[in-house]
Enzyme design. Structure first.
Site, PDB file in Angstrom:
ATOM      1  N   GLU A 266      38.862 -34.891  69.499  1.00 14.32           N
ATOM      2  CA  GLU A 266      37.534 -35.458  69.307  1.00 14.32           C
ATOM      3  C   GLU A 266      37.238 -35.631  67.813  1.00 14.32           C
ATOM      4  OE1 GLU A 266      36.813 -30.953  69.677  1.00 14.32           O
ATOM      5  OE2 GLU A 266      38.219 -32.428  70.390  1.00 14.32           O
TER       6      GLU A 266
ATOM      7  N   ASP B 270      33.316 -35.351  63.828  1.00 16.14           N
ATOM      8  CA  ASP B 270      33.710 -34.545  64.993  1.00 16.14           C
ATOM      9  C   ASP B 270      32.533 -34.467  65.963  1.00 16.14           C
ATOM     10  OD1 ASP B 270      35.968 -32.457  65.876  1.00 16.14           O
ATOM     11  OD2 ASP B 270      34.013 -31.646  66.412  1.00 16.14           O
ATOM     12  N   ILE B 271      32.850 -34.601  67.269  1.00 16.91           N
ATOM     13  CA  ILE B 271      31.803 -34.525  68.300  1.00 16.91           C
ATOM     14  C   ILE B 271      31.394 -33.068  68.485  1.00 16.91           C
ATOM     15  CG2 ILE B 271      31.240 -35.007  70.700  1.00 16.91           C
ATOM     16  CD1 ILE B 271      33.359 -37.195  70.654  1.00 16.91           C
TER      17      ILE B 271
END
Length: 533
Positions: free
Chosen positions: A443, A400-401
């Site tokens: 994301e 995950d960003i």
């Protein structure tokens, strides 16, 4: 001999029938796959456009109501020193009524609700004390107000918009307000009624209590809307889209939006049948282009079937010449017909190659994320099921960003999309040919690593973390990612539980400061120093 000839003819027909049946089944499969995929695309596109349309109308109507309140506010400022000047009151009421055509009627009252002036004068309420809902709400609130819908003294179903009038000393002097009739011609009806109503599409408006304020069928105005998922969402002040069945039993694609000023809900609907109508023409066009090619393939299949029957004819002829010493050699030479049978299968496969390519393309579109070109959730589920059936162990890296919302808010969603695409490229470059990088959310990404134990998966995750931290992303600059690692069947025999463990480790990485790798089952995660930038 007649018996042999009959057998040969029947066998050729059987081969021809089976060949044509296979090609026809492949053709039907292509049409079905194409229809299914494009049907869903049409519905998804219409859901999005219906929501955008409803949201646009909600914004326009909200702006209109705000502008109307501004008109009344300006009039209240003028009347602050003119409440005892009857000619001036009449002039201002007439101006509000006729200048912009915003209100069906205008009324000015004193602080007790006694009517000082009206426009038009045909209302017959001048000098009377009004006790209707709109006036009483306005007198009690003493602030800008849009009333609930109600039945007026003279029998009009309306909403009442009002502004309080205060003297320069701050004393409450009365109310100036305008009525918008809901069942008669009004600017609100024209604003909503000038939009498209083709192919059974229409829109309607409800207030915050579910009462219909506008509907193409005027007999529905003032009634309570039939409860469905759309109405329930609007009553909970949520905008969105969906497929519902309307009061006439018609399945509709619906987009709906809330107006912030009034909490009214605007609903734009289009029949599912009208949405899918263009697909019929598209399928006919596809059939038109496919039939000539299919005819050509069918002719080729017939020719191949005829060729396959020729060796069988030779075998039948030789069966009556058993006394000939050369018969054995001749039969041995005919045995090559098995190769011809193999060639028939190959030709058939060649004949349906283009159809299979179309199916493959449709399957690829259905199993690939359109933005990043990574595998999507459907591909992931298929891979997991294959690993479960074969018992192949694997590890999962959930990615995950960090603070991606800040990227979108700061640089815009286009820049955010570029970040997602660049991250996907880095993941593909960092993955082995057996690994399956996927995009599973906005994301959120995931990498499936077959035959990879947890320790090696953690190393892969750490290398990916460092790689991403070093990349200078277009516009955005440097970003970081958080990663969670879990393994099957080491962590759990249930694949679903392993996926949850990987997500849990990802959340733990977020909780522990982001830009980290957390591994399930490791008592103390390794601290990872933040990368530069």
């Amino acid at each position: 001999m007649p018996h042999s000839f009959s057998l040969r003819i029947n066998l050729r027909r059987l081969i021809l029938f089976l060949s044509l049946l296979s090609a026809f089944a492949a053709l039907i499969s292509t049409f079905h796959s194409s229809y299914t995929v494009q049907r869903q695309q049409l519905i998804d596109q219409t859901l999005e456009s219906s929501y955008l349309y409803a949201n646009k109308l909600a914004t326009s109507t909200d702006e209109f109501l705000n502008a109307s309140l501004q008109q009344l506010h300006a009039a209240a400022q003028i009347l602050a020193s003119q409440m005892d000047n009857t000619p001036r009151l009449e002039e201002e009421a007439a101006r509000l009524h006729t200048q912009t055509d915003t209100f069906n009627s205008v009324v000015i009252t004193d602080a007790n609700g006694d009517v000082l002036s009206t426009s038009p004068n045909t209302l017959g309420i001048l000098g009377r004390r009004l006790t209707t809902l709109g006036i009483q709400e306005a007198l009690a609130a003493r602030k800008p107000l849009i009333s609930k819908p109600y039945l007026s003294t003279v029998g009009n179903f309306l909403i009442f918009m009002s502004q309080p009038v205060f003297s320069t000393n701050g004393d409450f002097l009365g109310v100036v307000g305008g009525s918008i009739y809901l069942k008669q011609d009004s600017i609100l009806n024209r604003l909503l009624g000038t939009h498209y109503y083709r192919d059974g599409s229409y829109l309607y408006v409800i207030d915050q209590h579910g009462t219909i304020l506008y509907h193409p069928d005027s007999t529905r105005i003032g009634a309570a809307a039939r409860r469905n998922a759309t109405i329930e969402s609007l009553l909970q002040k949520r905008s969105g889209s969906g497929v519902v069945t309307n009061s006439k039993g018609i399945e509709m694609i619906t987009g709906y939006a809330i107006m912030p000023l009034t909490n009214w809900g605007i609903v734009a609907q289009r029949p599912v049948s009208a949405t899918l109508a263009p697909l019929d023409a598209l399928m006919q066009k596809m059939l038109f282009h496919t039939v000539p090619f299919a005819v050509l393939i069918f002719i080729l299949i017939w020719w191949c079937a005829s060729k396959v029957s020729q060796p069988l004819q030779l075998l039948a002829n030789e069966a009556g010449n058993m006394e000939d010493p050369n018969t054995g050699d001749k039969i041995n030479r005919v045995r090559s017909w098995y190769f011809e049978a193999h060639e028939l299968k190959r030709v058939m496969l060649l004949g349906v190659t283009l159809l299979n390519q179309k199916i493959s393309k449709l399957r690829e579109d259905a199993e690939t994320d359109p933005l990043t070109r990574l595998a999507n959730r459907r591909s992931l589920d298929a891979a997991l099921e294959q690993h479960r059936q074969t018992g192949t162990s694997f590890s999962i890296i959930s990615v995950d960003i960090d603070r991606f919302k800040r990227v979108n808010d700061t640089y815009g969603h286009d820049a955010g999309d570029v970040v997602l695409q660049m991250l996907a490229q880095e993941m593909m470059q960092a993955s082995r040919h057996l690994d399956l990088p996927c995009r599973v959310g906005g994301e959120e990404f995931l990498i499936l690593l077959p035959r990879t134990d947890k320790a090696l998966a953690a190393q892969v995750a750490e290398r990916l973390r460092l790689r991403i931290a070093a990349v200078d992303f277009t516009i955005v600059g440097h970003i970081t990612i958080s990663l969670g690692v879990a393994s099957w069947p080491e962590d759990d025999a249930d694949i679903g539980a392993v996926l949850k463990y990987a997500d849990l480790m990802l959340y733990q990485a977020k909780h522990n400061g982001r830009n980290r790798v957390e591994v399930h089952g490791v008592a103390s995660a390794t601290d990872l120093a933040p990368s530069p930038g």
